[in-house]
Motif scaffolding. Structure first.
Motif, PDB file in Angstrom:
ATOM      1  N   HIS A  22       9.270   4.142   4.587  1.00  0.00           N
ATOM      2  CA  HIS A  22       8.009   3.915   5.292  1.00  0.00           C
ATOM      3  C   HIS A  22       8.253   2.843   6.343  1.00  0.00           C
ATOM      4  CE1 HIS A  22       3.795   3.434   6.200  1.00  0.00           C
ATOM      5  NE2 HIS A  22       3.466   4.352   5.309  1.00  0.00           N
ATOM      6  N   LEU A  38       0.833  -1.206   0.000  1.00  0.00           N
ATOM      7  CA  LEU A  38       0.000   0.000   0.000  1.00  0.00           C
ATOM      8  C   LEU A  38       0.864   1.252   0.000  1.00  0.00           C
ATOM      9  CD1 LEU A  38      -2.691   1.469   0.214  1.00  0.00           C
ATOM     10  CD2 LEU A  38      -2.620   1.123   2.700  1.00  0.00           C
ATOM     11  N   ALA A  39       1.941   1.250   0.795  1.00  0.00           N
ATOM     12  CA  ALA A  39       2.830   2.415   0.835  1.00  0.00           C
ATOM     13  C   ALA A  39       3.455   2.671  -0.528  1.00  0.00           C
ATOM     14  CB  ALA A  39       3.918   2.204   1.890  1.00  0.00           C
ATOM     15  N   THR A  62       0.755   3.892  -3.040  1.00  0.00           N
ATOM     16  CA  THR A  62       0.375   5.277  -2.767  1.00  0.00           C
ATOM     17  C   THR A  62       1.444   6.242  -3.268  1.00  0.00           C
ATOM     18  OG1 THR A  62      -0.876   4.573  -0.815  1.00  0.00           O
ATOM     19  CG2 THR A  62      -0.259   6.898  -0.957  1.00  0.00           C
ATOM     20  N   ARG A 109       1.469   6.310  -7.116  1.00  0.00           N
ATOM     21  CA  ARG A 109       0.287   7.004  -7.639  1.00  0.00           C
ATOM     22  C   ARG A 109       0.409   8.515  -7.436  1.00  0.00           C
ATOM     23  NH1 ARG A 109      -5.184   5.444  -8.361  1.00  0.00           N
ATOM     24  NH2 ARG A 109      -5.987   6.868  -9.947  1.00  0.00           N
ATOM     25  N   GLU A 110       0.937   8.919  -6.285  1.00  0.00           N
ATOM     26  CA  GLU A 110       1.096  10.350  -6.022  1.00  0.00           C
ATOM     27  C   GLU A 110       2.191  10.965  -6.892  1.00  0.00           C
ATOM     28  OE1 GLU A 110       1.892  10.524  -1.878  1.00  0.00           O
ATOM     29  OE2 GLU A 110      -0.219  10.355  -1.278  1.00  0.00           O
ATOM     30  N   ALA A 113      -7.686   0.312  -8.583  1.00  0.00           N
ATOM     31  CA  ALA A 113      -7.802   1.757  -8.768  1.00  0.00           C
ATOM     32  C   ALA A 113      -8.036   2.139 -10.223  1.00  0.00           C
ATOM     33  CB  ALA A 113      -6.537   2.435  -8.254  1.00  0.00           C
TER      34      ALA A 113
END
Length: 508
Positions: free
Chosen positions: A215, A47-48, A51, A54-55, A86
């Motif tokens: 992370h 997930l990290a 994310t 995607r950012e 997504a």
């Protein structure tokens, strides 16, 4: 990719660094202590990474995921499933192995298939229009060059115009050493999980890591209670090392530094060391050099005290000095050898650089009041080995130097390593390719010498000095780039860096 880009995300990077071999144990102990499964940690890692990708690339619609046969590949399966959910068009290629996948990676693979995902063979044709590549091929357990099939995928990814996001570490980069024994992913960015690995900071790291992100996967609190064996040093720690001066202090309070060197034709080296020492805050700086260097040095920097190096003058000044720096421009002839022979018995803090190191390699000894600052070539001579051997494991090389010569060692280079005989080890996360020019080492010696004169212990003076040196160069690179940077360009910026309590009006 540039060094400046490497440093854009450093504020969120921890200052603790863990050996690669300790990472599996660290992960298991953290999971057990917090009552979570390793599969849950894999979900958090995926997930990290998703994310961040995607950012960073919000307009991308077609991703290629490359998965290996370990838990790094498991992270890739999680990213693939999240990206597909997504609305991103995902193509996934996975390596095959006769051995079963680790339990967590197998669960992630099954979840990808259950979500309708497809797995392509590693030799399948790459789809058109790929906009982001996720590298989940090889993790931190790699100890040698990637085998042929994986190397082919790595090279294909490097040739492709799409940016590569590396999971935990770029595939092919060794997590402990930063060495690249074979093909290695050239990542645009790397997101590393839980703990920082030394191979992300030294060796060839700056060539391939890209923008580094970290992370902790929710393990921050637990990790804070653990004592990491290594440290990462950057500008955030300068204020801890370099406290504001007392308003009533005088020049004698900031140390008497003696600098010895500058044989015929090398007045520039010793002058740069002297001025760097003044700019880093030494109270009094005296240079002993060849007589024909005296006028040029005084003309360039009248605040320096300069005398001809003779046996009697040297004896007198060794009595006067709080700290000695020896080596810049010293040469390896009789003149330099005789001076170094007298300096050997100095009992206060001293720094040996340049030709002092080359002479030490010929007549080795061990002293704990001494700080050595070799570049890889000098380190190879000191250990009677090759530069390639030094660079294959920079942390181990620094530790070997300390074991043989004592004191504190600064192994210079991209990701400078600092080691002490007490067992401390740190990696400097500052500096850039503009520093690959003549005189930078002379300036570093002056900075560290000045901090020793201001009564910082050897290891702290080395750490603070290397960071200040690198940060000054980074500020210059941010203004004008790296090509054409001169060692003397650092002086005016260095003054601001060694006064971290003063707000920089330029905000550079």
């Amino acid at each position: 990719m540039t060094d400046h880009k490497m440093n854009t995300n450093r504020a969120s990077i921890p200052h603790t660094v863990w050996p690669a071999e300790s990472l599996p144990r660290l992960e298991r102990e953290a999971a057990d202590a917090l009552g979570i499964t390793l599969y849950e940690l894999m979900q958090r890692a995926g997930l990290a990474a998703f994310t961040l990708a995607r950012e960073t690339y919000p307009a991308s619609r077609r991703w290629l995921i490359l998965c290996g046969t370990g838990n790094n590949g498991g992270d890739g399966y999680v990213v693939a499933r999240l990206a597909q959910a997504a609305g991103i068009e995902v193509s996934l290629m996975a390596l095959e192995s006769e051995k079963p996948l680790p339990e967590e990676a197998q669960a992630a693979r099954d979840a990808w298939l259950d979500a309708g995902g497809t797995i392509h063979a590693p030799d399948a044709a790459w789809p058109e229009g790929i906009e982001v590549i996720i590298d989940g091929l090889l993790g931190t357990g790699l100890r040698s060059a990637a085998r042929e099939g994986i190397a082919a995928l790595i090279e294909h990814a490097n040739r492709h115009p799409a940016p590569v996001v590396a999971l935990d570490i770029p595939s092919g980069l060794l997590a402990q050493t930063g060495a690249t024994p074979g093909a290695v992913i050239n990542a645009a960015l790397t997101i590393t999980f839980i703990a920082l690995k030394p191979g992300l900071l030294t060796g060839k790291a700056r060539d391939v890591v890209g923008a580094l992100h970290h992370h902790a996967l929710g393990l921050e609190g637990w990790l804070a209670g653990q004592e990491a064996p290594y440290n990462r040093f950057d500008d955030a720690q300068l204020a801890d090392w370099l406290k504001p001066r007392r308003p009533t202090s005088n020049k004698g309070d900031h140390g008497k530094l003696l600098i010895i060197g500058g044989d015929h034709g090398t007045a520039g080296a010793i002058r740069m060391t002297g001025e760097a020492a003044l700019r880093a805050g030494a109270g009094l700086v005296r240079i002993l050099t060849r007589s024909d260097n005296i006028v040029p040095i005084l003309a360039a920097r009248p605040e320096l005290m300069v005398q001809e190096l003779t046996p009697q003058v040297l004896d007198d000044n060794l009595e006067w000095a709080d700290v000695v720096v020896v080596g810049p421009g010293l040469g390896q002839q009789k003149w330099g050898k005789q001076a170094l022979h007298k300096v050997e018995n100095f009992r206060k803090p001293m720094l040996w650089d340049a030709d002092a190191l080359n002479l030490l390699a010929i007549n080795p000894d061990k002293r704990h009041n001494r700080l050595l600052t070799p570049h890889p070539g000098e380190a190879a001579r000191l250990l009677n080995t090759s530069v390639a051997e030094i660079e294959s494991d920079r942390l181990l090389s620094a530790q070997r130097l300390v074991k043989q010569y004592g004191g504190t060692v600064v192994l210079k280079g991209a990701g400078t390593v600092i080691a002490s005989h007490e067992g401390s080890l740190g990696i400097v996360d500052a500096g850039n390719a503009g520093m690959a020019s003549g005189g930078m080492g002379d300036v570093l010696s002056g900075i560290i010498g000045a901090l020793l004169a201001q009564q910082l212990p050897l290891y702290e003076a080395a750490s603070a000095g290397c960071v200040a040196h690198g940060v000054a160069a980074d500020k210059i690179a941010a203004r004008q780039g790296t090509r054409g940077m001169l060692a003397t360009d650092l002086f005016s910026t260095l003054v601001r860096v060694v006064n971290p309590d003063v707000i920089d009006p330029d905000h550079d």
